[in-house]
Design a protein around this motif. Structure first.
Motif, short mmCIF file in Angstrom:
data_model
loop_
_atom_site.label_atom_id
_atom_site.label_comp_id
_atom_site.label_asym_id
_atom_site.label_seq_id
_atom_site.Cartn_x
_atom_site.Cartn_y
_atom_site.Cartn_z
N TRP A 1 -5.68 46.66 55.31
CA TRP A 1 -6.92 47.41 55.11
C TRP A 1 -7.58 47.06 53.77
O TRP A 1 -8.80 47.16 53.64
CB TRP A 1 -6.64 48.90 55.17
CG TRP A 1 -6.42 49.41 56.56
CD1 TRP A 1 -6.60 48.73 57.73
CD2 TRP A 1 -5.97 50.71 56.93
NE1 TRP A 1 -6.29 49.52 58.80
CE2 TRP A 1 -5.91 50.75 58.35
CE3 TRP A 1 -5.62 51.86 56.23
CZ2 TRP A 1 -5.50 51.89 59.06
CZ3 TRP A 1 -5.22 52.99 56.92
CH2 TRP A 1 -5.16 53.00 58.32
N LEU A 2 -6.79 46.67 52.80
CA LEU A 2 -7.35 46.38 51.47
C LEU A 2 -7.77 44.92 51.30
O LEU A 2 -8.59 44.62 50.44
CB LEU A 2 -6.34 46.76 50.39
CG LEU A 2 -6.07 48.27 50.22
CD1 LEU A 2 -4.95 48.50 49.22
CD2 LEU A 2 -7.34 48.99 49.77
N TYR B 1 8.16 52.38 54.05
CA TYR B 1 7.39 51.65 53.05
C TYR B 1 6.92 50.31 53.58
O TYR B 1 5.78 49.88 53.32
CB TYR B 1 8.22 51.44 51.79
CG TYR B 1 7.57 50.51 50.79
CD1 TYR B 1 6.50 50.95 50.01
CD2 TYR B 1 8.00 49.20 50.66
CE1 TYR B 1 5.89 50.09 49.11
CE2 TYR B 1 7.39 48.33 49.76
CZ TYR B 1 6.33 48.78 48.99
OH TYR B 1 5.72 47.93 48.12
N ALA B 2 7.79 49.63 54.34
CA ALA B 2 7.43 48.31 54.87
C ALA B 2 6.24 48.40 55.81
O ALA B 2 5.29 47.62 55.70
CB ALA B 2 8.63 47.68 55.57
N ILE B 3 6.27 49.34 56.74
CA ILE B 3 5.16 49.45 57.68
C ILE B 3 3.91 49.95 56.97
O ILE B 3 2.78 49.51 57.25
CB ILE B 3 5.52 50.35 58.88
CG1 ILE B 3 4.46 50.23 59.98
CG2 ILE B 3 5.71 51.79 58.47
CD1 ILE B 3 4.36 48.86 60.58
N GLY B 4 4.08 50.84 56.00
CA GLY B 4 2.93 51.30 55.22
C GLY B 4 2.32 50.19 54.40
O GLY B 4 1.09 50.11 54.26
N GLY B 5 3.17 49.31 53.85
CA GLY B 5 2.65 48.19 53.07
C GLY B 5 1.81 47.25 53.92
O GLY B 5 0.75 46.77 53.49
N VAL B 6 2.26 46.97 55.15
CA VAL B 6 1.50 46.10 56.04
C VAL B 6 0.15 46.72 56.36
O VAL B 6 -0.90 46.05 56.31
CB VAL B 6 2.29 45.82 57.33
CG1 VAL B 6 1.42 45.10 58.35
CG2 VAL B 6 3.53 44.99 57.03
N LEU C 1 3.21 43.51 46.62
CA LEU C 1 3.69 44.85 46.97
C LEU C 1 3.36 45.22 48.40
O LEU C 1 4.10 45.99 49.03
CB LEU C 1 3.07 45.89 46.02
CG LEU C 1 3.38 45.73 44.53
CD1 LEU C 1 2.63 46.79 43.73
CD2 LEU C 1 4.87 45.83 44.27
N PHE C 2 2.25 44.69 48.92
CA PHE C 2 1.79 45.10 50.25
C PHE C 2 2.15 44.11 51.35
O PHE C 2 2.06 44.46 52.53
CB PHE C 2 0.27 45.31 50.23
CG PHE C 2 -0.15 46.55 49.50
CD1 PHE C 2 0.14 47.80 50.00
CD2 PHE C 2 -0.85 46.46 48.31
CE1 PHE C 2 -0.24 48.96 49.34
CE2 PHE C 2 -1.24 47.60 47.63
CZ PHE C 2 -0.93 48.86 48.15
N GLN C 3 2.53 42.89 51.00
CA GLN C 3 2.98 41.96 52.04
C GLN C 3 4.47 42.19 52.21
O GLN C 3 5.31 41.56 51.55
CB GLN C 3 2.69 40.51 51.61
CG GLN C 3 2.64 39.51 52.76
CD GLN C 3 4.01 39.27 53.38
OE1 GLN C 3 4.42 40.02 54.27
NE2 GLN C 3 4.69 38.23 52.94
N THR C 4 4.82 43.09 53.11
CA THR C 4 6.20 43.57 53.23
C THR C 4 6.85 43.15 54.55
O THR C 4 7.81 43.80 55.00
CB THR C 4 6.22 45.11 53.13
OG1 THR C 4 5.29 45.66 54.08
CG2 THR C 4 5.84 45.57 51.73
#
Length: 417
Positions: A44-45, A34-39, A75-78
């Motif tokens: 990208w967003l 999840y952490a790497i996916g969030g980054v 949520l995305f700055q992980t």
């Protein structure tokens, strides 16, 4: 008995969430995925490459035009969560190495050695691409944007390498002082960095501190990410297994974010053009509080996540993503840049205008919808790039970690960075 001595005699982690896979904690692996996916998805967003009148690509942020989306950045700055699971993995790996009679120095040499290859591939490939693009007359603005996006992910590796190199002394310090006493000076250093930064802003806090301020970035980067790294090491030692601790971290982090927002800190977890202060460059107290809140939530979700990943069909993609985490991180911005640049070239050759979601200004929900539609293609290109870079190792070697030595993947303590 010290932590390092226990690591020489123990082969399992106390209070570990039971899971299949020969001892791997699938809950922690799920958090790492999840952490790497969030980054990746976060970048990208929030990174728009706008095509200017001169044909050059320049960066812009949708958060500047749509501040209502700021909570999404939490949520995305992980990165805090990533340092947390990295600390856990390093502590587990060091214990496993000690149990096999491998000292801290050889362990460190082997662990860091495999980080170099993905970095060299990235830099070598982009040096060739940028040189060719310059010869073909690519606008200077596009070249600067490309170089910035390619190099920017590398800053993350510097504090990671320093913290991995410090794992053994940090383990001794944890044994002697505990995580709370070590956290206090780290938070104090980030606070001093924030005060110094605002001291140079007429609208900020006029705090006179010595020096020219050059010390702020390295000190804040190391101190800010040291805290979640220490918490990860403490989890590996069985110190953060209680639900009360998890709830306390979550509430303390959330309360800190609310208080800092009231005190004038920007609420975005990432930098936004036009704001006088960034919570990420360098990490501010707001970023530290966000990391604490994420760690608390992660500890609460870890048992359920481990149970959910017990099924092989759910575990397989998580295992693969963990195996190539560094390559995914290094190449995800290159993926966005490459797709955007090729689409701009195709649009120019076809006499068309800017491609929605890639080259248009991020000024409304339409841009968000268009960018979301591009995500499947970006994922496909990223998978190809990582595969070409030799990311997923069939023999079980994980980037930054140790080889499986013929054992089934997922064996005990085979954690990597």
């Amino acid at each position: 008995m010290s932590l390092l001595e226990r690591r020489r005699t123990e082969g399992t982690t106390p209070h570990r969430v039971p899971s299949e896979g020969g001892g791997r904690d699938r809950g922690v692996d799920g958090l790492r995925a999840y952490a790497i996916g969030g980054v990746v998805f976060g970048h990208w967003l929030v990174t728009a490459l706008v095509l200017g009148p001169d044909g050059a690509l320049r960066t812009a942020s949708p958060l500047a035009a749509m501040p209502a989306l700021v909570p999404v950045s939490w949520l995305f700055q992980t990165l805090g969560l990533f340092f947390f699971v990295s600390g856990y993995a390093s502590a587990r790996s060091l214990r496993s190495a000690a149990a096999r009679g491998l000292g801290p120095v050889p362990w460190l040499r082997r662990r860091l050695g495999r980080l170099g290859r993905p970095v060299l591939l990235l830099l070598g490939g982009w040096l060739a691409v940028l040189a060719a693009a310059a010869l073909l007359g690519t606008p200077a603005g596009t070249l600067r944007t490309a170089a910035t996006l390619v190099v920017s992910p590398l800053w993350f590796l510097l504090p990671l390498v320093v913290l991995i190199a410090s794992t053994a002394p940090l383990a001794r310090a944890l044994d002697r002082y505990g995580p709370l006493r070590l956290a206090v000076p780290a938070v104090a250093l980030v606070t001093l960095s924030d005060l110094a930064g605002r001291g140079g802003d007429p609208s900020g806090w006029p705090v006179p501190l010595p020096g020219d301020g050059a010390w702020r970035v390295p000190v804040a980067v190391l101190a800010g990410w040291l805290l979640p790294y220490l918490l990860g090491m403490a989890l590996a030692d069985g110190r953060l297994g209680g639900r009360r601790t998890a709830v306390g971290l979550l509430l303390a982090g959330a309360a800190g974010m609310a208080g800092l927002g009231w005190a004038g800190y920007p609420l975005s977890a990432v930098g936004v053009p036009g704001e006088g202060m960034s919570n990420l460059d360098p990490p501010s107290l707001f970023a530290v509080c966000l990391a604490l809140a994420q760690v608390g939530a992660a500890l609460l979700l870890r048992p359920a996540l481990g149970r959910a990943l017990a099924r092989p069909a759910r575990w397989a993609p998580v295992d693969r993503l963990n195996a190539v985490a560094i390559s995914v991180y290094l190449w995800h911005q290159s993926t966005l840049l490459g797709v955007t640049a090729l689409a701009a070239l195709g649009a120019r050759l076809a006499g068309a205008g800017a491609v929605p979601g890639l080259h248009t200004a991020p000024d409304g929900p339409g841009w968000v919808a268009a960018r979301l539609a591009w995500l499947p293609l970006l994922l496909l290109v990223l998978a190809v790039l990582v595969g070409r870079a030799g990311g997923y190792r069939r023999r079980g070697t994980r980037e930054g970690g140790e080889a499986e030595s013929g054992r089934p993947r997922g064996g005990p303590d085979r954690y990597a960075e």
